[in-house]
Write an enzyme that holds these catalytic residues in place. Structure first.
Site, PDB file in Angstrom:
ATOM      1  N   THR A 464      26.673   5.004  14.838  1.00 46.91           N
ATOM      2  CA  THR A 464      26.779   4.945  13.387  1.00 46.91           C
ATOM      3  C   THR A 464      26.734   3.519  12.842  1.00 46.91           C
ATOM      4  O   THR A 464      26.495   3.323  11.659  1.00 46.91           O
ATOM      5  CB  THR A 464      28.099   5.589  12.968  1.00 46.91           C
ATOM      6  OG1 THR A 464      29.104   5.154  13.912  1.00 46.91           O
ATOM      7  CG2 THR A 464      28.020   7.088  13.054  1.00 46.91           C
ATOM      8  N   GLU A 678      25.431  12.243   6.993  1.00 49.83           N
ATOM      9  CA  GLU A 678      24.906  13.605   6.901  1.00 49.83           C
ATOM     10  C   GLU A 678      23.985  13.815   5.704  1.00 49.83           C
ATOM     11  O   GLU A 678      23.266  14.818   5.646  1.00 49.83           O
ATOM     12  CB  GLU A 678      26.070  14.611   6.851  1.00 49.83           C
ATOM     13  CG  GLU A 678      26.742  14.726   8.194  1.00 49.83           C
ATOM     14  CD  GLU A 678      28.175  15.191   8.102  1.00 49.83           C
ATOM     15  OE1 GLU A 678      28.499  16.207   8.710  1.00 49.83           O
ATOM     16  OE2 GLU A 678      28.988  14.530   7.427  1.00 49.83           O
TER      17      GLU A 678
END
Lengths: 717, 210
Positions: A464, A678
């Site tokens: 991430t 997301e």
């Protein structure tokens, strides 16, 4: 430093093979290899389990089954934090799903363990199971809640009446398949005991949840569990919960008093690691001739499992996306004899928006209206169901900016109207929304007398970019060179974060680190009103703090943050796709794709863009490729490997770009950051699906859109 | 398994590790597994790994992948599927790329293996490694060594004129472009889906324009 497109800090380790993931860690010395044995039936009972041959096989140290496994904490759905619930293994003789681990074989080498695992002979009494959602949909029940704290149902006005009274409406049923995360690193754990203390190198998304779940399972104090997840090869939801490999490694290591490591095989990932459940979506849209929506409805019926409830929040997407006086959203669950569903990237939004944003396209066609214009005409002033203000809703801007950049005006106006040789060409778009969450997070920032800064958090970096962005935040907040900032993550001796998952890692942890920097500076420089000469901080620390100084920062959870009650906080986007469909073969090729997103302040445009593009490609997979199929006779996933469960590969993905609007959401948190993990997958699949319709005039409502569903409708050559 | 089981019991008894389509098929595999377990033997295998000549005593069932990871502690080569479907285990054998999970180490006696650790080091990155960092051609990093080794293999294949499925003219010199590159790299799955950035990184090193 915030806003700079820096390279990943761990990049050099990753590209040279020096990043050690859990199965590769050498910390504990030579580990024995565990190999899991999965049930060969989906429902039934173990009548006999013969481990004699396996025990005699070369190198075998242990064969563990339900007959000799140590006592563990029972499953407990009342533990509020889902991911911290106990996950007992090998409990009893009941088989609840195909592939459920029924034994662990531990041997000196992997080859020995694998061979011995094949010698465990299990005799089952098989029961008839229910595996087919469509066949059993009538047995659905109404859950009390959906996941992530959402109500199961919402109802405003009278949708049925709106459907009857409006001139144009859509009442369509979509299906979305069993969907798998399938990170490239199969979940793995290396466990070792030192007295009463357990150390696990494990691939998980959240350290504290893993620690607590493992402690509850092993019936030991959380302080005795030491978790380390320095490098994690992707998660996408599948590493939120504790799974069998970790518990089995810990139990075996305790029995053998030697380090034991266990990894899923790729096929076991399909059996054990949890999937986004198959769903049947009924979407209803009732509109006036001008496109104004008077009613919207989304009914979702999804697969569940009896051992625990998981209600993916798929029917929540419509709750704040469009205005309409009559509204109905409902979740229903049909329990089948399959593995328990779990969060997969974009839980709720990913399948929900596939259905809803395809249905909106159907309405635009019925109205003969530009789908962007349809959405703009139904843009709400307030969150339509919560009746609170939106924070940072710039959906219309995303759509307009995207339309301009993509050349939306040049789209084929009529379906199946553009043909280039043997290829039908179509454009599609969709809107995206993803709810923002905030989880309680602590961080410590330390400055040494020599000016070096250390950031500490148990937050993970599963790809991430956490390592990089936390260094950026601390360097900026303390006005020090980023080279002098080191970041310690992903260990249970570090301050507790809410982990990675739910697109909240960046906002949670960056804010906690920023506050820790603030605290540190107050301790050194006094009240903020006295600050001014920033460069003095390091010299003040050098002069007055011979042992260094620490600041602590805490961000409260959303339940303790009034902004999350007073505002509807979401990220937004618009996706645009162009596809070509071969008129003879039905093959769909994505030609180009663009997403424009509004997601608060972007800490690192380079890593954020990568994450968003990755999510968009997941949307392509959801639209065109990904589906796990259950054999209705045996209840197993028949295509449970990466050759048969198709995910996008290089050849599927042409030029894709993502634009992040310059944004700052002061209601989300002090730094104005919202997550992007997301957002890319939310709605993007529908843009591709709508492009396929635009190209062919064929509306496939059973995802993914594969060749055999298009072929019957394609024009004769 | 005892020898006096009746046919009915026999058919109901399944070897547990086998993800079986038919119950009788599972039993066949269980019998095979017994044979395999007995047949295992250690064999000294000579490998030249990243320029170092090594001799390792390996169980003959050991894949090249597990020889590297578990016996030589070269864990840069990743196990993503162990069945030749994801490409994370790609290494060069005698300069050609191969899925190291699909081949046994003993089959490579005397051969030269190049792994990601041998391509470049943190202090002296290979141009592909540098380009992957600069273009952010990865996120979690687990498929990355395989992507990079595969890219190294692709560049060599193109230089040798090896055509691919999408090469239009098999008689002309092979020229790399995005379509060729994507086709040739499609055996390497990246679930983070860094594909556009990976292609940009390799393109950068290959020296052609999109």
């Amino acid at each position: 430093m915030i806003g700079q497109a820096l390279d990943r800090r761990d990049g050099t380790f990753k590209v040279t093979g020096r990043a050690a993931y859990s199965y590769e860690r050498q910390d504990a010395g030579q580990a024995a290899h565990g190999y899991m044995v999965g049930a060969a039936v989906a429902k039934g009972r173990i009548v006999a389990i013969d481990v004699a041959m396996a025990r005699r096989a070369p190198g075998v140290a242990l064969v563990m089954t339900h007959q000799d496994v140590a006592p563990q904490g029972a499953r407990d759905g009342t533990v509020a934090e889902q991911f911290a619930r106990p996950w007992p293994v090998l409990i009893g003789d009941e088989v609840a799903f195909f592939g459920q681990p029924v034994a662990l074989v531990v041997a000196d080498t992997f080859e020995q363990a694998r061979a011995a695992a094949a010698l465990v002979v299990v005799t089952y009494a098989t029961d008839a199971g229910a595996f087919d959602l469509a066949a059993h949909r009538g047995e659905a029940y109404t859950p009390k809640m959906a996941a992530a704290g959402f109500p199961a149902d919402t109802c405003f006005g009278d949708l049925d009446r709106a459907m009857a009274d409006t001139p144009v409406n859509v009442d369509v049923t979509y299906t979305t398949p069993h969907h798998f995360a399938q990170p490239m690193e199969p979940a793995a754990c290396l466990a070792s005991w030192n007295g009463d203390d357990l150390a696990v190198c494990v691939s998980v998304q959240g350290i504290a949840a893993c620690r607590n779940a493992l402690a509850r399972t092993l019936l030991i104090a959380p302080e005795r569990v030491h978790v380390d997840a320095a490098f994690v090869g992707g998660g996408f939801g599948s590493k939120l919960r504790l799974h069998e490999e970790t518990v089995l490694a810990a139990l075996a290591s305790r029995r053998l008093q030697r380090p034991v490591k266990v990894a899923h095989t790729r096929r076991q990932v399909f059996n054990i690691a949890g999937h986004g459940p198959e769903m049947i979506h009924r979407v209803r849209l009732a509109a006036r001739r001008d496109g104004t929506l008077l009613g919207i409805g989304h009914d979702v019926n999804m697969q569940g499992a009896r051992r625990e409830e998981y209600v993916e929040q798929a029917a929540t997407v419509l709750r704040s996306l469009y205005a309409a006086p009559h509204r109905l959203t409902r979740h229903r669950v049909t329990n089948l004899d399959l593995n328990l569903g779990e969060a997969v990237r974009g839980p709720g939004e990913a399948p929900g928006l596939l259905a809803v944003e395809s249905a909106m396209d159907e309405l635009a066609i019925a109205l003969d209206l530009d789908p962007i214009e349809l959405r703009i005409r139904n843009e709400p002033d307030l969150d339509p169901e919560r009746r609170v203000s939106f924070s940072g809703r710039r959906l219309v801007e995303c759509m307009r900016e995207g339309a301009s950049r993509f050349g939306w005006a040049a789209r084929p106006r009529r379906p199946a109207s553009r043909r280039e040789g043997d290829v039908l060409v179509g454009f599609g778009m969709s809107a995206s929304i993803r709810a923002c969450f905030q989880g309680a997070t602590a961080a410590i920032v330390r400055m040494e007398p020599d000016g070096r800064v250390i950031v500490k958090s148990d937050m993970t970096d599963i790809g991430t970019g956490t390592l990089t962005i936390l260094a950026q935040v601390a360097a900026g907040a303390l006005n020090v060179p980023i080279a002098g900032v080191s970041v310690q993550l992903a260990r249970s001796d570090l301050p507790v974060s809410a982990g990675s998952g739910g697109s909240w890692g960046a906002s949670n942890t960056c804010n906690a680190v920023y506050r820790a920097c603030d605290d540190l500076r107050r301790k050194v420089m006094g009240p903020a009103s006295l600050w001014g000469r920033e460069a003095d901080l390091a010299s003040e620390v050098a002069r007055r703090f011979p042992d260094g100084v620490e600041g602590e920062g805490i961000l409260p959870g959303m339940q303790d943050d009034p902004n999350y009650k007073e505002y509807s906080v979401n990220t937004y986007g618009a996706n645009f796709a162009e596809v070509g469909v071969d008129v003879t073969t039905g093959e769909v090729r994505l030609r180009r794709m663009l997403g424009v997103f509004c997601a608060g302040r972007i800490v690192n445009p380079k890593t954020a863009r990568s994450q968003v593009i990755g999510g968009m490609i997941w949307g392509v997979g959801a639209a065109l490729h990904e589906a796990a199929h259950v054999d209705p006779r045996y209840g197993n996933f028949v295509n449970g490997d990466l050759a048969e469960y198709l995910v996008p590969v290089h050849a599927d993905i042409p030029a894709i770009d993502a634009i992040m609007l310059d944004d700052f959401d002061d209601k989300a948190n002090p730094l104005g950051i919202k997550g992007v993990g997301e957002l890319g997958i939310c709605g993007s699949g529908a843009a591709v699906a709508n492009a396929v319709f635009n190209a062919t005039g064929i509306r496939v409502r059973d995802f993914p859109i594969t060749i055999e569903k298009l072929l019957p409708g394609l024009p004769v050559r | 398994m005892s020898s006096n089981v009746g046919r009915r019991t026999f058919l109901k008894t399944t070897a547990a590790a086998v993800l079986a389509a038919t119950e009788s098929g599972s039993n066949l595999q269980a019998v095979n597994a017994q044979t395999i377990a007995k047949a295992s033997s250690a064999a000294p295998t000579r490998l030249t790994v990243n320029g170092n000549d090594l001799t390792v005593d390996l169980d003959s069932r050991t894949t090249l992948l597990d020889a590297l990871r578990e016996h030589l502690q070269l864990t840069g080569t990743k196990k993503g599927c162990d069945q030749g479907q994801c490409g994370a285990c790609t290494v060069l054998v005698e300069g050609r790329r191969i899925n190291s999970c699909l081949t046994l180490a003993v089959m490579h006696d005397g051969q030269a293996i190049t792994t990601i650790e041998g391509l470049g080091t943190p202090d002296k990155l290979h141009p592909l490694q540098r380009a992957f960092v600069a273009h952010d051609g990865f996120q979690c990093g687990y498929c990355t060594p395989g992507q990079i080794m595969s890219a190294a293999g692709v560049l060599d294949e193109v230089s040798r004129g090896v055509p691919s499925h999408v090469t239009r003219d098999l008689t002309a010199a092979v020229r790399l472009n995005d379509t060729e590159l994507r086709e040739r790299m499609s055996g390497n799955i990246c679930r983070c889906a860094a594909y556009p950035n990976i292609v940009a990184a390799i393109r950068d090193v290959a020296g052609y324009r999109a």
